[in-house]
Design a protein around this motif. Structure first.
Motif, PDB file in Angstrom:
ATOM      1  N   SER A   1       0.847  -1.182   0.000  1.00 13.40           N
ATOM      2  CA  SER A   1       0.000   0.000   0.000  1.00 13.40           C
ATOM      3  C   SER A   1       0.887   1.237   0.000  1.00 13.40           C
ATOM      4  O   SER A   1       1.845   1.315   0.774  1.00 13.40           O
ATOM      5  N   LEU A   2       0.583   2.169  -0.878  1.00 13.19           N
ATOM      6  CA  LEU A   2       1.369   3.404  -0.983  1.00 13.19           C
ATOM      7  C   LEU A   2       0.483   4.619  -0.727  1.00 13.19           C
ATOM      8  O   LEU A   2      -0.653   4.671  -1.189  1.00 13.19           O
ATOM      9  N   ARG A   3       1.051   5.582  -0.065  1.00  9.79           N
ATOM     10  CA  ARG A   3       0.361   6.852   0.116  1.00  9.79           C
ATOM     11  C   ARG A   3       1.127   7.882  -0.715  1.00  9.79           C
ATOM     12  O   ARG A   3       2.343   8.008  -0.577  1.00  9.79           O
ATOM     13  N   MET A   4       0.420   8.577  -1.598  1.00  9.84           N
ATOM     14  CA  MET A   4       1.078   9.578  -2.443  1.00  9.84           C
ATOM     15  C   MET A   4       0.134  10.752  -2.650  1.00  9.84           C
ATOM     16  O   MET A   4      -1.077  10.609  -2.497  1.00  9.84           O
ATOM     17  N   ASP A   5       0.715  11.858  -3.028  1.00 10.11           N
ATOM     18  CA  ASP A   5      -0.137  13.028  -3.251  1.00 10.11           C
ATOM     19  C   ASP A   5      -0.866  12.908  -4.583  1.00 10.11           C
ATOM     20  O   ASP A   5      -0.515  12.097  -5.440  1.00 10.11           O
TER      21      ASP A   5
ATOM     22  N   LEU B   1      -0.079  10.859  -8.318  1.00  5.44           N
ATOM     23  CA  LEU B   1      -1.004   9.838  -8.816  1.00  5.44           C
ATOM     24  C   LEU B   1      -1.507  10.187 -10.211  1.00  5.44           C
ATOM     25  O   LEU B   1      -1.578   9.323 -11.087  1.00  5.44           O
TER      26      LEU B   1
ATOM     27  N   GLN C   1      -1.423   0.294 -11.365  1.00  6.51           N
ATOM     28  CA  GLN C   1      -0.758  -0.800 -10.637  1.00  6.51           C
ATOM     29  C   GLN C   1       0.250  -1.501 -11.532  1.00  6.51           C
ATOM     30  O   GLN C   1       1.402  -1.712 -11.136  1.00  6.51           O
TER      31      GLN C   1
END
Length: 63
Positions: free
Chosen positions: A7-11, A15, A30
């Protein structure tokens, strides 16, 4: 080989850029990210192999 979840968190801006790059290649975000990571991993392993070969044979190689 099995699969796992990452799982990645990005701004949002990053994205959107990834979506744009993936869409140009007809890929999902993905799949695009996975292929990018695979390519980067290959590049690192290839560079390491080149460096090890140069150490073994010397920078100029064999003549």
């Amino acid at each position: 080989m099995g699969t796992s979840v990452l799982s990645l968190r990005m701004d949002g801006e990053l994205l959107e850029r990834l979506r744009h790059h993936a869409a140009k290649r007809g890929m999902s975000v993905q799949d695009y990210v996975v292929q990018t990571l695979i390519r980067d991993d290959f590049d690192e392993r290839f560079q390491t192999a080149v460096e090890e070969t140069e150490k073994f044979y010397g920078v100029n190689g064999v003549t």
